[in-house]
Motif scaffolding. Structure first.
Motif, PDB file in Angstrom:
ATOM      1  N   LEU A  30      11.822  58.184  60.699  1.00  0.00           N
ATOM      2  CA  LEU A  30      11.775  58.204  62.165  1.00  0.00           C
ATOM      3  C   LEU A  30      12.825  57.267  62.740  1.00  0.00           C
ATOM      4  N   PRO A  31      13.424  57.663  63.840  1.00  0.00           N
ATOM      5  CA  PRO A  31      14.388  56.755  64.462  1.00  0.00           C
ATOM      6  C   PRO A  31      13.686  55.592  65.169  1.00  0.00           C
ATOM      7  N   VAL A  32      14.300  54.407  65.077  1.00  0.00           N
ATOM      8  CA  VAL A  32      13.802  53.264  65.843  1.00  0.00           C
ATOM      9  C   VAL A  32      14.480  53.343  67.204  1.00  0.00           C
ATOM     10  N   VAL A  33      13.671  53.610  68.250  1.00  0.00           N
ATOM     11  CA  VAL A  33      14.302  53.798  69.571  1.00  0.00           C
ATOM     12  C   VAL A  33      14.207  52.545  70.447  1.00  0.00           C
ATOM     13  N   GLU A  93       7.495  63.046  70.780  1.00  0.00           N
ATOM     14  CA  GLU A  93       8.691  62.575  70.080  1.00  0.00           C
ATOM     15  C   GLU A  93       8.305  61.770  68.835  1.00  0.00           C
ATOM     16  N   HIS A  94       8.852  62.142  67.711  1.00  0.00           N
ATOM     17  CA  HIS A  94       8.615  61.399  66.467  1.00  0.00           C
ATOM     18  C   HIS A  94       9.608  60.250  66.410  1.00  0.00           C
ATOM     19  N   ALA A  95       9.275  59.153  67.076  1.00  0.00           N
ATOM     20  CA  ALA A  95      10.143  57.981  67.113  1.00  0.00           C
ATOM     21  C   ALA A  95       9.251  56.752  67.196  1.00  0.00           C
ATOM     22  N   VAL A  96       9.762  55.618  66.718  1.00  0.00           N
ATOM     23  CA  VAL A  96       8.945  54.404  66.764  1.00  0.00           C
ATOM     24  C   VAL A  96       9.625  53.324  67.595  1.00  0.00           C
ATOM     25  N   VAL A  97       8.790  52.439  68.141  1.00  0.00           N
ATOM     26  CA  VAL A  97       9.315  51.175  68.665  1.00  0.00           C
ATOM     27  C   VAL A  97       8.716  50.089  67.775  1.00  0.00           C
ATOM     28  N   VAL A 143      -0.115  40.208  66.912  1.00  0.00           N
ATOM     29  CA  VAL A 143      -0.544  41.521  66.429  1.00  0.00           C
ATOM     30  C   VAL A 143       0.404  42.594  66.941  1.00  0.00           C
ATOM     31  N   GLU A 144       0.664  42.587  68.254  1.00  0.00           N
ATOM     32  CA  GLU A 144       1.563  43.573  68.843  1.00  0.00           C
ATOM     33  C   GLU A 144       2.981  43.401  68.317  1.00  0.00           C
ATOM     34  N   ASN A 145       3.422  42.162  68.259  1.00  0.00           N
ATOM     35  CA  ASN A 145       4.803  41.925  67.849  1.00  0.00           C
ATOM     36  C   ASN A 145       5.042  42.215  66.376  1.00  0.00           C
ATOM     37  N   GLY A 146       3.949  42.243  65.618  1.00  0.00           N
ATOM     38  CA  GLY A 146       4.099  42.510  64.187  1.00  0.00           C
ATOM     39  C   GLY A 146       3.864  43.973  63.854  1.00  0.00           C
ATOM     40  N   ALA A 147       3.737  44.841  64.856  1.00  0.00           N
ATOM     41  CA  ALA A 147       3.347  46.231  64.590  1.00  0.00           C
ATOM     42  C   ALA A 147       4.495  47.232  64.749  1.00  0.00           C
ATOM     43  N   VAL A 148       4.300  48.370  64.066  1.00  0.00           N
ATOM     44  CA  VAL A 148       5.159  49.533  64.287  1.00  0.00           C
ATOM     45  C   VAL A 148       4.360  50.424  65.244  1.00  0.00           C
ATOM     46  N   ILE A 149       4.935  50.758  66.401  1.00  0.00           N
ATOM     47  CA  ILE A 149       4.176  51.474  67.426  1.00  0.00           C
ATOM     48  C   ILE A 149       4.811  52.841  67.690  1.00  0.00           C
ATOM     49  N   LEU A 150       3.959  53.839  67.755  1.00  0.00           N
ATOM     50  CA  LEU A 150       4.456  55.186  68.064  1.00  0.00           C
ATOM     51  C   LEU A 150       3.346  55.948  68.797  1.00  0.00           C
ATOM     52  N   SER A 151       3.642  57.159  69.168  1.00  0.00           N
ATOM     53  CA  SER A 151       2.611  57.876  69.923  1.00  0.00           C
ATOM     54  C   SER A 151       1.524  58.352  68.975  1.00  0.00           C
ATOM     55  N   LEU A 152       0.319  58.473  69.541  1.00  0.00           N
ATOM     56  CA  LEU A 152      -0.832  58.890  68.725  1.00  0.00           C
ATOM     57  C   LEU A 152      -0.563  60.231  68.067  1.00  0.00           C
ATOM     58  N   GLN A 153      -0.032  61.123  68.870  1.00  0.00           N
ATOM     59  CA  GLN A 153       0.223  62.490  68.368  1.00  0.00           C
ATOM     60  C   GLN A 153       1.173  62.449  67.164  1.00  0.00           C
ATOM     61  N   ALA A 154       2.237  61.658  67.283  1.00  0.00           N
ATOM     62  CA  ALA A 154       3.208  61.575  66.197  1.00  0.00           C
ATOM     63  C   ALA A 154       2.551  61.025  64.934  1.00  0.00           C
ATOM     64  N   LEU A 155       1.748  59.947  65.086  1.00  0.00           N
ATOM     65  CA  LEU A 155       1.118  59.349  63.887  1.00  0.00           C
ATOM     66  C   LEU A 155       0.087  60.299  63.275  1.00  0.00           C
ATOM     67  N   GLN A 156      -0.639  61.034  64.174  1.00  0.00           N
ATOM     68  CA  GLN A 156      -1.612  62.021  63.658  1.00  0.00           C
ATOM     69  C   GLN A 156      -0.902  63.055  62.802  1.00  0.00           C
ATOM     70  N   GLU A 157       0.276  63.501  63.275  1.00  0.00           N
ATOM     71  CA  GLU A 157       1.016  64.546  62.535  1.00  0.00           C
ATOM     72  C   GLU A 157       1.569  63.998  61.217  1.00  0.00           C
ATOM     73  N   ILE A 158       2.101  62.786  61.285  1.00  0.00           N
ATOM     74  CA  ILE A 158       2.704  62.193  60.074  1.00  0.00           C
ATOM     75  C   ILE A 158       1.652  61.915  59.004  1.00  0.00           C
ATOM     76  N   VAL A 176      17.660  48.925  66.942  1.00  0.00           N
ATOM     77  CA  VAL A 176      17.632  50.223  67.609  1.00  0.00           C
ATOM     78  C   VAL A 176      18.729  51.117  66.997  1.00  0.00           C
ATOM     79  N   GLY A 177      18.333  52.346  66.676  1.00  0.00           N
ATOM     80  CA  GLY A 177      19.302  53.264  66.078  1.00  0.00           C
ATOM     81  C   GLY A 177      19.095  53.428  64.582  1.00  0.00           C
ATOM     82  N   ASP A 178      18.405  52.457  63.965  1.00  0.00           N
ATOM     83  CA  ASP A 178      18.138  52.577  62.519  1.00  0.00           C
ATOM     84  C   ASP A 178      17.032  53.605  62.279  1.00  0.00           C
TER      85      ASP A 178
END
Lengths: 371, 240
Positions: free
Chosen positions: A160-163, A132-136, A172-187, A149-151
């Motif tokens: 990408l949707p913010v889910v 899924e191409h989505a970020v938290v 570090v974690e709280n300041g990050a945009v996190i998504l799946s490895l596969q999605a970031l590799q593709e983007i 959420v929803g933006d």
């Protein structure tokens, strides 16, 4: 009346000049506190973060600078086979300018890897799967980017949707945009690539076992490095540069402070030539006069240091609460740093007083009395 | 060499032989060969016109200045070669200057304590002694005033109290009444004479006021860096 009364009286003779000198030193010390506090704070939170996630060894190719170079993610399979390794997971991490945020960490994590485990969803959800191409967004990243959420979030060429919004219990974690490895590799057009393999060793492994595992990994991946979590930050080229830069900038500020104090003390000695003549005439030893000048300059340093520490802490607080940066900084204003800063200021004071003190001790009493 | 009024070596406090002092690399000669002996308990007035070298001689006696040539001893010890000239200035002599030389940012009671930092007294003992000394010069009501708040006579009294801080045996006074009106000058002179009498201090006083010199037991007269007469009491002043 004590000797210190005499020293303080010397400084209070010219309150404006003493005040301006204090400002000079305190700016230098404030720079030390702010710059070193920020860089060590970042180092500390990075280390704590890795600890929390449960990473024991970080494998990367640090030749790249602040963030390591990418390598083939298939390395993970080889590391998995090293005896003593319990789990591994791959990460592709980038620093990117995202929408209005000048620099933000974008972290692509292998779907199902243990780096997802410690994220607590505060609203919305995690991505459904690795495809899924989505970020938290980390709590603070959401605040900085002004997203909920929803933006939608523009990452490279893709929207990408913010889910979900997550709390990772660290800056570090709280300041990050996190998504799946596969999605970031593709983007980012990095198919099959990663720049970190995080390794968790088997429970109750000894220090020796961990360093043996590091050695084994090094054999598999000779161009990269396998570093125990506690040493990741201290051995990182990027952090070393950041630390060197913060200290060298501080050093320059301190040099300016030294010149300021030295100028003030020289002026003081010149102005008080007659007074020094009186002190010599009534029997003061030359070394007592040198000591008096040194104490005055050390006291200037001490108070400059105290003010500088307060100014530095205030400056960091202002930065922490500045829109756009808020949440990205977790300064480490440790008592050790604050004490070191004051100590530096006192040393600066003493060094600055050496030449004026020496000058004052060279005066002939009769000549000084005529001044 | 001018014949000195006192001879012999017992109780000799100061002895100068062929004492010379040059300034500006020899262009200016302030002392051109002074021979002088001062004994314990004497009151010696050094007189002469401005620039005759009397203040330079006093500065040499007080180790404020280093002679260019000749020998100068204090109780047999060479003053220029003293290992610790500061200790000599702090404990052996008291200096009184024409311009008082008080520290303007320190109160009266603090000024008197300044030389005591070279001694062993505690903080409270220093203050106690300063108060006692100021009382003895009649200034116990001015303890917490700054020098700028005092009259010339009062300032000189503070300077006298300071000169006695560490109990010296010699008092060196350079025109102590030079900056004072005649009334204050008289009072200061009486105070100094009283110290000389009561404490048995050796007193060397530089002045160009002959009425003051008349009070001395011995008058040394200088001209052009040399001693031109050295006589006992009023007879010498009459000869100038």
């Amino acid at each position: 009346m004590t000797f210190i009364t005499i020293v303080v009286r010397g400084l209070l003779r010219r309150p404006v000049r003493t005040g301006l000198t204090l400002v000079g030193i305190s700016i230098g010390i404030a720079a030390v506190v702010a710059l070193v506090g920020l860089s060590s704070g970042y180092e500390k939170s990075m280390t704590e973060q890795l600890d929390q996630i449960g990473v024991d060894i970080v494998v990367s190719n640090m030749a790249g600078g602040f963030l390591p170079k990418v390598f083939d993610a298939s390395l993970q399979g080889k590391i998995d086979k090293v005896p003593g390794v319990a789990k591994t997971t791959t990460v592709l991490m980038e620093m990117q300018s995202v929408e209005e945020a000048p620099m933000i960490m974008v972290s692509g994590r292998e779907w199902g890897g243990f780096t997802w485990d410690k994220l607590t969803v505060t609203s919305g959800r995690l991505p459904r799967d690795g495809a899924e191409h989505a970020v938290v967004l980390g709590r603070m990243a959401a605040e900085v980017l002004k997203k909920k959420v929803g933006d939608k979030l523009q990452l490279e060429a893709e929207e990408l949707p913010v889910v979900g919004i997550v709390d990772g219990r660290g800056v570090v974690e709280n300041g990050a945009v996190i998504l799946s490895l596969q999605a970031l590799q593709e983007i980012t057009d990095n198919a099959g690539k990663a720049n970190f393999v995080d390794v968790r060793v088997k429970p109750n492994s000894t220090k020796e076992e961990v360093s043996r595992i590091c050695g084994e990994i090094k054999k598999i991946f000779p161009e990269g490095r396998a570093v125990v979590t506690g040493e990741v930050v201290s051995t990182s080229q990027g952090f070393r540069i950041a630390r060197a830069m913060s200290w060298s900038t501080s050093f320059l500020a301190i040099v300016v402070g030294v010149l300021g104090v030295m100028n003030t003390m020289l002026m003081t000695v010149f102005e008080r030539t007659h007074e020094i003549g009186i002190l010599l005439a009534v029997g003061w030893k030359r070394r007592r006069i040198v000591y008096m000048v040194l104490c005055e300059s050390a006291l200037l340093g001490f108070f400059g240091g105290l003010i500088g520490v307060a100014l530095g802490a205030l400056g960091v607080w202002v930065l922490e609460h500045t829109t756009g940066i808020r949440g990205m900084l977790e300064p480490d204003l440790s008592p050790k740093l604050l004490l070191t800063s004051v100590a530096i200021a006192v040393v600066v004071g003493v060094i600055s007083g050496v030449y004026p003190g020496w000058r004052s001790s060279r005066l002939s009493p009769s000549v000084a009395l005529q001044a | 060499m001018v014949e000195t009024a006192t001879t012999g070596s017992s109780d000799v406090v100061y002895e100068a032989v062929g004492l010379k002092k040059e300034f500006d690399g020899g262009k200016v000669a302030a002392l051109r060969g002074v021979d002088l002996q001062i004994k314990q308990g004497e009151f010696v007035a050094i007189i002469g016109p401005s620039g005759c070298g009397k203040s330079t001689l006093l500065a040499s006696l007080g180790s404020l200045d280093r002679p260019s040539e000749g020998t100068l001893t204090y109780r047999g010890q060479s003053i220029p070669d003293m290992a610790d000239p500061a200790a000599y200035r702090a404990h052996e002599i008291g200096f009184i200057f024409q311009a008082f030389q008080l520290l303007p940012t320190f109160k009266v009671v603090e000024n008197v304590q300044i030389p005591m930092f070279e001694g062993t007294l505690s903080r409270s003992e220093r203050r106690e002694r300063a108060v006692e000394l100021l009382k003895s010069v009649g200034l116990d009501h001015r303890l917490n005033h700054f020098p700028s708040e005092l009259s010339g006579g009062e300032r000189q009294r503070v300077a006298i109290a300071r000169s006695l801080a560490n109990g010296p045996s010699v008092l060196l006074a350079d025109e102590p009444t030079g900056n004072l009106d005649s009334n204050s000058a008289q009072q200061i002179l009486e105070l100094i004479l009283q110290l000389h009498r009561d404490l048995g201090m050796t007193l060397v006083l530089v002045t160009h006021d002959l009425t003051i010199a008349e009070r001395a037991t011995r008058v040394v007269s200088m001209r052009d860096g040399r001693i031109v007469s050295d006589r006992v009491s009023a007879t010498s002043t009459a000869a100038i």
